[in-house]
Design a protein around this motif. Structure first.
Motif, PDB file in Angstrom:
ATOM      1  N   ARG A 127     -12.944  -3.220  11.042  1.00  0.00           N
ATOM      2  CA  ARG A 127     -11.631  -3.492  10.237  1.00  0.00           C
ATOM      3  C   ARG A 127     -11.516  -2.563   8.997  1.00  0.00           C
ATOM      4  N   HIS A 128     -10.281  -2.018   8.714  1.00  0.00           N
ATOM      5  CA  HIS A 128     -10.184  -1.072   7.496  1.00  0.00           C
ATOM      6  C   HIS A 128      -8.877  -1.747   6.909  1.00  0.00           C
ATOM      7  N   ALA A 129      -8.897  -3.048   6.374  1.00  0.00           N
ATOM      8  CA  ALA A 129      -7.604  -3.536   5.940  1.00  0.00           C
ATOM      9  C   ALA A 129      -7.094  -2.597   4.723  1.00  0.00           C
ATOM     10  N   LEU A 130      -5.522  -2.776   4.662  1.00  0.00           N
ATOM     11  CA  LEU A 130      -5.192  -2.025   3.544  1.00  0.00           C
ATOM     12  C   LEU A 130      -4.553  -3.028   2.590  1.00  0.00           C
ATOM     13  N   ASP A 131      -4.984  -3.089   1.307  1.00  0.00           N
ATOM     14  CA  ASP A 131      -4.445  -3.844   0.131  1.00  0.00           C
ATOM     15  C   ASP A 131      -4.220  -3.031  -0.978  1.00  0.00           C
ATOM     16  N   LEU A 132      -3.079  -3.383  -1.604  1.00  0.00           N
ATOM     17  CA  LEU A 132      -2.691  -2.598  -2.849  1.00  0.00           C
ATOM     18  C   LEU A 132      -3.669  -2.973  -4.041  1.00  0.00           C
ATOM     19  N   ARG A 133      -3.897  -4.023  -4.278  1.00  0.00           N
ATOM     20  CA  ARG A 133      -4.871  -4.477  -5.457  1.00  0.00           C
ATOM     21  C   ARG A 133      -5.890  -4.025  -5.371  1.00  0.00           C
ATOM     22  N   TYR A 184       0.842  -1.168   0.030  1.00  0.00           N
ATOM     23  CA  TYR A 184       0.024   0.119   0.107  1.00  0.00           C
ATOM     24  C   TYR A 184       1.042   1.465  -0.034  1.00  0.00           C
ATOM     25  N   LEU A 185       1.996   1.410   0.796  1.00  0.00           N
ATOM     26  CA  LEU A 185       2.742   2.469   0.724  1.00  0.00           C
ATOM     27  C   LEU A 185       3.548   2.647  -0.611  1.00  0.00           C
ATOM     28  N   ALA A 186       3.854   1.478  -1.227  1.00  0.00           N
ATOM     29  CA  ALA A 186       4.266   1.660  -2.693  1.00  0.00           C
ATOM     30  C   ALA A 186       3.267   2.283  -3.683  1.00  0.00           C
ATOM     31  N   PHE A 187       2.153   1.957  -3.464  1.00  0.00           N
ATOM     32  CA  PHE A 187       0.923   2.503  -4.115  1.00  0.00           C
ATOM     33  C   PHE A 187       0.896   3.897  -3.875  1.00  0.00           C
ATOM     34  N   ALA A 188       0.886   4.263  -2.587  1.00  0.00           N
ATOM     35  CA  ALA A 188       0.722   5.595  -2.023  1.00  0.00           C
ATOM     36  C   ALA A 188       1.832   6.360  -2.742  1.00  0.00           C
TER      37      ALA A 188
END
Length: 513
Positions: free
Chosen positions: A189-195, A148-152
């Motif tokens: 829950r608010h999960a972080l997922d790149l895709r 997610y950080l890479a996406f951000a």
């Protein structure tokens, strides 16, 4: 008997020098104690050796391995570097990241003893806490944070190329100012997922291009007669008001934000949510890691895996970390979370193995159970700081730390000592200290309560004053200006309690781009 229980033929290392073979041997010995004796359950570790300059860089970007660019990170780097080079500030021995695998940064300047200590502290203590504590399990997804950080980072870089660095920085500045008011505290829950985040970003953009929010279709008109309360209630329900997560409300509802600006706000909001459990569990997290490293280093010494000199070096560092300066000591900066956390972990161990009559009366469920590590693992998994203190702060520990409660009432010229470490004061001290660690009480209770849709579209907020603690007027005006810039219309904040209104702050927007 564990594999490390017998004395080895030779210590794992001698002297202060180390290499990667040394780290491998040390890690294996630590792992056996952590898993076989303490019963820890951890993410796989990824150990990275970094320089002091890289450690400073990690400080500047909140300790994450990659992050988007922002001028405040450079400012932080220059400040910390100057203090470090002049000898006015030391650096941490390590930084650990809540991720799967868990990333542990260790300084190349550390001695072999300190590398052993930080591997036990971060790679096993913090790591176990991250993986098992319910607050982290509820609010973070360790397996996808790096993606997610890479996406951000790539998304914000693309926005800078397309819209200009200054335009993006204005949005980031405003969102950063509101980060503490940008978290969900009581929802799921608010999960972080790149895709999924990439897909959702495209869906949100396409939706914004297809549809126009019905809330903003009418042109503002002059104020009409007051409407019925039922209509006001329906409008607030449609907008999801009151709402304490200011960034979430702006991301979903602000009428003048472009799709890319909404996505930048969402990125800042999700990162703030990722760090929220760390604010809730500082005492427990550091107490867990300190207890784990103390037990592991002690067992290594008992087994002859580290020398007497190495153990003395460890004790010197450990003692400095868990020292609690007295209130009249120039070094005093409040209650040291390492000191209180470590003491509480040791106290639980004592109550489980060698309780006295007071312990049996107050902690009947764990007193004398003979399974201290099982009790500790349960506490690490199921409590956060305020509930942990409320449940496990013992009278014996209150006496040891000589805790007492002060009442500083602004309406009085005197400060009163309302409770001391005696029979009558234990309950009050425990309750007061527990509230001290309640993050929801530390942050101001600010909620969006209404929007004037048919008038000037002013956003209305309320700060519910608790215990007479009010906002700093200068900070309130500056943050409110950032909020108005994101909202696109006027903003009003009313500061009040149940009895009276203390102050009203207004701001009108400046253009973001």
């Amino acid at each position: 008997m564990s594999a490390i229980a017998t004395r080895p033929a030779a210590p794992l290392f001698t002297g202060s020098d180390w290499n990667f073979d040394t780290l491998g041997r040390v890690y294996g010995a630590i792992e056996r104690i952590a898993t076989e004796e303490l019963g820890l359950d951890i993410y796989p570790n990824r150990i990275e050796v970094i320089t002091s300059e890289q450690m400073l860089d990690a400080y500047a970007s909140t300790g994450m391995p990659l992050f988007y660019r922002h001028w405040s990170f450079g400012k932080r780097f220059l400040r910390d570097e100057t203090l470090y080079r002049k000898g006015w500030q030391s650096l941490a021995y390590e930084i650990v990241i809540n991720s799967d695998p868990c990333i542990v940064y260790i300084m190349e300047e550390n001695t072999a003893t300190m590398q052993t200590l930080v591997l036990a502290h971060a790679g096993f203590g913090h790591n176990h806490f991250f993986k098992n504590n319910y607050a982290f399990r509820q609010w973070t997804d360790a397996g996808s944070i790096h993606d997610y950080l890479a996406f951000a980072k790539s998304y914000i870089a693309a926005c800078e190329e397309r819209h200009g660095v200054e335009a993006v920085e204005k949005v980031l500045d405003a969102a950063h100012a509101l980060m503490n008011q940008g978290v969900h505290r009581y929802q799921g829950r608010h999960a972080l997922d790149l895709r999924s985040e990439e897909r959702r970003e495209r869906e949100r953009r396409e939706h914004g291009e297809r549809l126009f929010n019905d809330l903003w279709r009418t042109v503002p008109v002059a104020k009409k007669a007051p409407r019925a309360s039922e209509e006001d209630g329906r409008r607030r329900a449609l907008l999801g008001l009151p709402e304490e997560n200011v960034l979430y409300f702006l991301e979903k509802t602000a009428p003048r934000l472009a799709p890319w600006q909404r996505e930048v706000i969402r990125i800042v909001r999700l990162i703030a949510q990722y760090f929220y459990p760390q604010r809730q569990t500082k005492l427990m997290n550091e107490g867990c890691a300190s207890f784990v490293h103390h037990r592991i280093m002690t067992r290594l010494h008992e087994a002859g895996a580290i020398t007497d000199g190495a153990f003395m070096e460890f004790l010197h560092s450990h003692t400095n970390v868990v020292m609690q300066p007295d209130f009249d000591d120039r070094r005093y900066g409040g209650i040291n979370p390492y000191a209180l956390g470590f003491s509480m972990m040791e106290e639980i161990e004592r109550i489980a193995t060698a309780p006295d009559e007071e312990d049996r009366r107050l902690f009947s469920d764990i007193a004398g159970c003979g399974e201290p590590y099982a009790v500790l693992r349960d506490a690490w998994a199921n409590y956060r700081d305020e509930s942990f203190v409320a449940q496990f702060l013992s009278p014996r520990l209150i006496r040891k730390h000589r805790l007492f409660r002060l009442v500083d009432d602004g309406a009085s010229d005197e400060i009163a000592v309302s409770a001391i470490h005696d029979e009558r004061g234990y309950r009050e001290i425990r309750h007061a200290l527990s509230r001290h660690y309640d993050v929801s009480r530390q942050d101001p209770d600010i909620q969006i309560v209404d929007v004037d849709l048919e008038g000037d579209r002013r956003l209305l907020l309320r700060h519910q004053v608790a215990d007479g603690v009010r906002l700093d007027a200068g900070d309130a005006r500056r943050v409110l200006q950032h909020l108005a810039d994101l909202w696109g219309y006027g903003v009003r904040l009313v500061e009040a309690d149940e009895e009276r209104t203390f102050a009203t702050y207004d701001a009108i927007p400046n253009p973001l781009a």
